[in-house]
Design a protein around this motif. Structure first.
Motif, PDB file in Angstrom:
ATOM      1  N   LEU A  26       0.987  -1.355  -0.167  1.00  0.00           N
ATOM      2  CA  LEU A  26       0.055  -0.107  -0.077  1.00  0.00           C
ATOM      3  C   LEU A  26       0.588   1.214  -0.010  1.00  0.00           C
ATOM      4  N   LEU A  27       1.913   1.202   0.776  1.00  0.00           N
ATOM      5  CA  LEU A  27       2.737   2.367   0.770  1.00  0.00           C
ATOM      6  C   LEU A  27       3.544   2.558  -0.547  1.00  0.00           C
ATOM      7  N   PHE A  28       3.942   1.434  -1.208  1.00  0.00           N
ATOM      8  CA  PHE A  28       4.711   1.697  -2.638  1.00  0.00           C
ATOM      9  C   PHE A  28       3.890   2.078  -3.617  1.00  0.00           C
ATOM     10  N   GLY A  29       2.340   1.687  -3.739  1.00  0.00           N
ATOM     11  CA  GLY A  29       1.277   2.332  -4.470  1.00  0.00           C
ATOM     12  C   GLY A  29       0.915   3.522  -4.276  1.00  0.00           C
ATOM     13  N   GLY A  30       1.069   3.746  -2.952  1.00  0.00           N
ATOM     14  CA  GLY A  30       0.437   5.475  -2.872  1.00  0.00           C
ATOM     15  C   GLY A  30       1.407   6.188  -3.299  1.00  0.00           C
ATOM     16  N   SER A  31       2.738   6.089  -3.020  1.00  0.00           N
ATOM     17  CA  SER A  31       3.845   6.658  -3.695  1.00  0.00           C
ATOM     18  C   SER A  31       4.031   6.954  -5.055  1.00  0.00           C
ATOM     19  N   LEU A  32       3.432   5.801  -5.752  1.00  0.00           N
ATOM     20  CA  LEU A  32       3.547   5.915  -7.116  1.00  0.00           C
ATOM     21  C   LEU A  32       2.569   6.737  -7.433  1.00  0.00           C
ATOM     22  N   VAL A  33       1.398   6.782  -6.930  1.00  0.00           N
ATOM     23  CA  VAL A  33       0.114   7.527  -7.181  1.00  0.00           C
ATOM     24  C   VAL A  33       0.786   9.034  -7.215  1.00  0.00           C
ATOM     25  N   VAL A  34       1.389   9.155  -6.108  1.00  0.00           N
ATOM     26  CA  VAL A  34       1.636  10.742  -5.799  1.00  0.00           C
ATOM     27  C   VAL A  34       2.671  11.230  -6.795  1.00  0.00           C
ATOM     28  N   LEU A  35       3.627  10.285  -7.072  1.00  0.00           N
ATOM     29  CA  LEU A  35       4.600  10.574  -7.849  1.00  0.00           C
ATOM     30  C   LEU A  35       3.876  10.882  -9.417  1.00  0.00           C
ATOM     31  N   ALA A  36       3.069  10.212  -9.858  1.00  0.00           N
ATOM     32  CA  ALA A  36       2.469  10.490 -11.064  1.00  0.00           C
ATOM     33  C   ALA A  36       1.717  11.697 -11.261  1.00  0.00           C
ATOM     34  N   ILE A  37       0.878  11.939 -10.242  1.00  0.00           N
ATOM     35  CA  ILE A  37       0.373  13.532  -9.834  1.00  0.00           C
ATOM     36  C   ILE A  37       1.355  14.447 -10.138  1.00  0.00           C
ATOM     37  N   MET A  57       1.597  17.356 -12.907  1.00  0.00           N
ATOM     38  CA  MET A  57       1.559  18.779 -12.396  1.00  0.00           C
ATOM     39  C   MET A  57       2.862  19.544 -12.994  1.00  0.00           C
ATOM     40  N   PHE A  58       3.948  18.977 -12.894  1.00  0.00           N
ATOM     41  CA  PHE A  58       5.230  19.400 -13.311  1.00  0.00           C
ATOM     42  C   PHE A  58       5.973  18.523 -14.166  1.00  0.00           C
ATOM     43  N   PRO A  59       5.811  18.607 -15.548  1.00  0.00           N
ATOM     44  CA  PRO A  59       6.641  17.720 -16.466  1.00  0.00           C
ATOM     45  C   PRO A  59       7.686  17.832 -16.552  1.00  0.00           C
ATOM     46  N   ALA A  60       8.544  18.864 -16.080  1.00  0.00           N
ATOM     47  CA  ALA A  60       9.981  18.796 -16.019  1.00  0.00           C
ATOM     48  C   ALA A  60      10.501  18.150 -14.833  1.00  0.00           C
ATOM     49  N   LEU A  61       9.707  17.333 -14.069  1.00  0.00           N
ATOM     50  CA  LEU A  61      10.274  16.560 -13.011  1.00  0.00           C
ATOM     51  C   LEU A  61      10.717  15.322 -13.478  1.00  0.00           C
ATOM     52  N   ILE A  62      10.222  15.115 -14.591  1.00  0.00           N
ATOM     53  CA  ILE A  62      10.836  13.680 -15.281  1.00  0.00           C
ATOM     54  C   ILE A  62      12.410  13.838 -15.476  1.00  0.00           C
ATOM     55  N   GLY A  63      12.617  15.115 -16.138  1.00  0.00           N
ATOM     56  CA  GLY A  63      13.857  15.409 -16.332  1.00  0.00           C
ATOM     57  C   GLY A  63      14.904  15.630 -15.004  1.00  0.00           C
ATOM     58  N   PHE A  64      14.216  16.159 -13.959  1.00  0.00           N
ATOM     59  CA  PHE A  64      15.171  16.095 -12.694  1.00  0.00           C
ATOM     60  C   PHE A  64      15.312  14.730 -12.055  1.00  0.00           C
ATOM     61  N   ILE A  65      14.356  13.819 -12.336  1.00  0.00           N
ATOM     62  CA  ILE A  65      14.278  12.509 -11.623  1.00  0.00           C
ATOM     63  C   ILE A  65      15.458  11.719 -12.724  1.00  0.00           C
ATOM     64  N   PHE A  66      15.562  11.692 -13.916  1.00  0.00           N
ATOM     65  CA  PHE A  66      16.452  11.263 -14.611  1.00  0.00           C
ATOM     66  C   PHE A  66      18.065  11.775 -14.555  1.00  0.00           C
ATOM     67  N   ALA A  67      17.702  13.196 -14.350  1.00  0.00           N
ATOM     68  CA  ALA A  67      19.140  13.460 -14.058  1.00  0.00           C
ATOM     69  C   ALA A  67      19.553  13.251 -12.918  1.00  0.00           C
ATOM     70  N   THR A  68      18.964  12.930 -11.652  1.00  0.00           N
ATOM     71  CA  THR A  68      19.161  12.611 -10.354  1.00  0.00           C
ATOM     72  C   THR A  68      19.739  11.253 -10.346  1.00  0.00           C
ATOM     73  N   PHE A  69      19.105  10.581 -11.159  1.00  0.00           N
ATOM     74  CA  PHE A  69      19.849   8.964 -11.345  1.00  0.00           C
ATOM     75  C   PHE A  69      21.056   9.000 -12.062  1.00  0.00           C
ATOM     76  N   ILE A  70      21.118   9.787 -12.904  1.00  0.00           N
ATOM     77  CA  ILE A  70      22.368   9.926 -13.771  1.00  0.00           C
ATOM     78  C   ILE A  70      23.517  10.294 -12.948  1.00  0.00           C
TER      79      ILE A  70
END
Length: 104
Positions: A24-35, A39-52
């Protein structure tokens, strides 16, 4: 010999509850991340940049450890060479002898 435990717990029930809460915690955090991504499409770039960035930092740390290990092995190679020594025997006409000491 064996005491009765008044606080009796079922290990399988506790494991199932822990698994259920984790899912339930993992599913809830995925839903919050999707929202947040909607709301902020540039967030995808920040997430990938963080992983890199984290991956690059991890590789640099491993490279530094390997460099230090090579430096350590390079300094210990001089100790692995055999030790040679020369000495004189007693008397006016001494004989020069050479010995090699190999230690492992």
């Amino acid at each position: 010999m064996f005491e009765r435990n008044p606080d009796n717990r079922d290990i399988f029930h506790e494991g199932y509850q822990s698994l259920q809460k984790g899912i339930l915690l993992f599913g809830g955090s995925l839903v919050v991340l999707a929202i947040l991504i909607f709301m902020f499409p540039a967030l995808i770039g920040f997430i990938f940049a963080t992983f890199i960035l984290l991956g690059g930092a991890a590789i640099l740390a491993v490279g530094y450890k390997v460099w230090r290990l090579k430096k350590h092995f390079g300094s210990s190679e001089e100790w692995s060479k055999p030790v040679t020594a020369s000495f004189r025997t007693e008397g006016p006409h001494y004989t020069k002898r050479r010995i090699i000491v190999v230690m492992k």
